[in-house]
Scaffold this active site. Sequence first.
Site, PDB file in Angstrom:
ATOM      1  N   LYS A   1       0.824  -1.219   0.000  1.00 41.82           N
ATOM      2  CA  LYS A   1       0.000   0.000   0.000  1.00 41.82           C
ATOM      3  C   LYS A   1       0.860   1.272   0.000  1.00 41.82           C
ATOM      4  O   LYS A   1       2.066   1.220   0.256  1.00 41.82           O
ATOM      5  CB  LYS A   1      -0.936  -0.029   1.214  1.00 41.82           C
ATOM      6  CG  LYS A   1      -1.950  -1.184   1.180  1.00 41.82           C
ATOM      7  CD  LYS A   1      -2.974  -1.038   2.296  1.00 41.82           C
ATOM      8  CE  LYS A   1      -4.018  -2.139   2.235  1.00 41.82           C
ATOM      9  NZ  LYS A   1      -5.098  -1.935   3.210  1.00 41.82           N
TER      10      LYS A   1
ATOM     11  N   TYR B   1     -12.382  -2.578  -4.189  1.00 35.66           N
ATOM     12  CA  TYR B   1     -12.941  -2.765  -2.851  1.00 35.66           C
ATOM     13  C   TYR B   1     -14.470  -2.729  -2.860  1.00 35.66           C
ATOM     14  O   TYR B   1     -15.080  -2.406  -1.828  1.00 35.66           O
ATOM     15  CB  TYR B   1     -12.406  -1.690  -1.906  1.00 35.66           C
ATOM     16  CG  TYR B   1     -10.993  -1.951  -1.393  1.00 35.66           C
ATOM     17  CD1 TYR B   1     -10.716  -3.041  -0.575  1.00 35.66           C
ATOM     18  CD2 TYR B   1      -9.938  -1.098  -1.697  1.00 35.66           C
ATOM     19  CE1 TYR B   1      -9.444  -3.276  -0.073  1.00 35.66           C
ATOM     20  CE2 TYR B   1      -8.653  -1.315  -1.196  1.00 35.66           C
ATOM     21  CZ  TYR B   1      -8.419  -2.411  -0.390  1.00 35.66           C
ATOM     22  OH  TYR B   1      -7.157  -2.639   0.110  1.00 35.66           O
TER      23      TYR B   1
ATOM     24  N   ASN C   1      -2.098   0.224   6.638  1.00 34.69           N
ATOM     25  CA  ASN C   1      -1.659  -1.029   7.261  1.00 34.69           C
ATOM     26  C   ASN C   1      -0.732  -1.838   6.360  1.00 34.69           C
ATOM     27  O   ASN C   1      -0.693  -3.052   6.419  1.00 34.69           O
ATOM     28  CB  ASN C   1      -2.875  -1.852   7.741  1.00 34.69           C
ATOM     29  CG  ASN C   1      -3.781  -2.286   6.613  1.00 34.69           C
ATOM     30  OD1 ASN C   1      -3.612  -1.870   5.465  1.00 34.69           O
ATOM     31  ND2 ASN C   1      -4.747  -3.128   6.915  1.00 34.69           N
TER      32      ASN C   1
ATOM     33  N   HIS D   1      -2.187  -5.491   1.574  1.00 37.23           N
ATOM     34  CA  HIS D   1      -3.491  -6.132   1.409  1.00 37.23           C
ATOM     35  C   HIS D   1      -3.253  -7.555   0.931  1.00 37.23           C
ATOM     36  O   HIS D   1      -2.308  -7.806   0.183  1.00 37.23           O
ATOM     37  CB  HIS D   1      -4.336  -5.389   0.357  1.00 37.23           C
ATOM     38  CG  HIS D   1      -5.530  -6.179  -0.087  1.00 37.23           C
ATOM     39  ND1 HIS D   1      -6.706  -6.206   0.627  1.00 37.23           N
ATOM     40  CD2 HIS D   1      -5.708  -7.025  -1.131  1.00 37.23           C
ATOM     41  CE1 HIS D   1      -7.563  -7.020   0.024  1.00 37.23           C
ATOM     42  NE2 HIS D   1      -6.981  -7.530  -1.045  1.00 37.23           N
TER      43      HIS D   1
ATOM     44  N   GLU E   1      -9.587 -10.676  -7.562  1.00 35.42           N
ATOM     45  CA  GLU E   1      -8.556  -9.639  -7.375  1.00 35.42           C
ATOM     46  C   GLU E   1      -7.398  -9.805  -8.356  1.00 35.42           C
ATOM     47  O   GLU E   1      -6.865  -8.809  -8.860  1.00 35.42           O
ATOM     48  CB  GLU E   1      -8.057  -9.673  -5.933  1.00 35.42           C
ATOM     49  CG  GLU E   1      -9.138  -9.225  -4.941  1.00 35.42           C
ATOM     50  CD  GLU E   1      -8.677  -9.157  -3.502  1.00 35.42           C
ATOM     51  OE1 GLU E   1      -9.434  -8.648  -2.665  1.00 35.42           O
ATOM     52  OE2 GLU E   1      -7.550  -9.619  -3.206  1.00 35.42           O
TER      53      GLU E   1
HETATM   54  P1  CMP Z   1      -7.528  -4.590   3.501  1.00 35.99           P
HETATM   55  O1  CMP Z   1      -7.020  -5.942   3.816  1.00 35.99           O
HETATM   56  O2  CMP Z   1      -6.906  -3.882   2.350  1.00 35.99           O
HETATM   57  O3  CMP Z   1      -9.101  -4.667   3.227  1.00 35.99           O
HETATM   58  C1  CMP Z   1      -9.968  -3.572   3.458  1.00 35.99           C
HETATM   59  C2  CMP Z   1      -9.282  -2.448   4.152  1.00 35.99           C
HETATM   60  O4  CMP Z   1     -10.117  -1.477   4.732  1.00 35.99           O
HETATM   61  C3  CMP Z   1      -8.454  -2.974   5.284  1.00 35.99           C
HETATM   62  O5  CMP Z   1      -7.334  -3.677   4.793  1.00 35.99           O
HETATM   63  C4  CMP Z   1      -8.138  -1.715   6.067  1.00 35.99           C
HETATM   64  O6  CMP Z   1      -6.937  -1.090   5.652  1.00 35.99           O
HETATM   65  C5  CMP Z   1      -9.295  -0.782   5.675  1.00 35.99           C
HETATM   66  N1  CMP Z   1     -10.082  -0.352   6.822  1.00 35.99           N
HETATM   67  C6  CMP Z   1     -10.236   0.919   7.211  1.00 35.99           C
HETATM   68  N2  CMP Z   1     -11.018   0.991   8.281  1.00 35.99           N
HETATM   69  C7  CMP Z   1     -11.380  -0.272   8.611  1.00 35.99           C
HETATM   70  C8  CMP Z   1     -12.180  -0.858   9.636  1.00 35.99           C
HETATM   71  N3  CMP Z   1     -12.780  -0.115  10.568  1.00 35.99           N
HETATM   72  N4  CMP Z   1     -12.314  -2.210   9.648  1.00 35.99           N
HETATM   73  C9  CMP Z   1     -11.714  -2.973   8.689  1.00 35.99           C
HETATM   74  N5  CMP Z   1     -10.946  -2.469   7.689  1.00 35.99           N
HETATM   75  C10 CMP Z   1     -10.771  -1.136   7.660  1.00 35.99           C
END
Ligand code: CMP
Length: 140
Positions: free
Chosen positions: A10, A50, A113, A116, A127
């Site tokens: 990311k 997403y 974070n 993904h 995906e």
């Molecule tokens: P990812 O695995 O990319 O899939 C969806 C993303 O939404 C997740 O990682 C997080 O980075 C993002 N996200 C932001 N806020 C939340 C939340 N409250 N709960 C879960 N995912 C979140």
Amino acid sequence: MKEKTLAIIKPDAVEKQVIGDIIQRYEKAGLHPLAIRMMRLSKSMAEGFYAVHRERPFFHDLTSYMSSGPVVVLVLEGDDAIKRHRDLMGATDPKKADPGTIRAAHGASIEANAVHGSDSPETAQFEIGYFFSTTDLVAR
Ligand code: CMP
């Protein structure tokens, strides 16, 4: 069983210059890259990717964030690759991620974070197809 999964490094991890560290973790864990592309997602590409989260309160922030800077998109292959990759990433919230995981090492927040990963075979198929065609994947 050999599986393929989609990984995204990311914008926060690209900015922190940890692309190499993350790919090394994949390789050491037996997750072999079949395709790698660096790109900048448009807002609408992030929204399409997403789409399962479109009703969530964080959808706008998530897709704005994912289109805020370059990302690296990879197809990884290995035994039990989907679960193996998720174990390697750690919990979505870096504060809850186990020590030694990618998100514990590099994640700053639930949004930023670091990485993904696909969460099921169906998601992985969608995906991978979102970014790559079959001919982009190297046989190995
Ligand atoms: P990812 O695995 O990319 O899939 C969806 C993303 O939404 C997740 O990682 C997080 O980075 C993002 N996200 C932001 N806020 C939340 C939340 N409250 N709960 C879960 N995912 C979140």
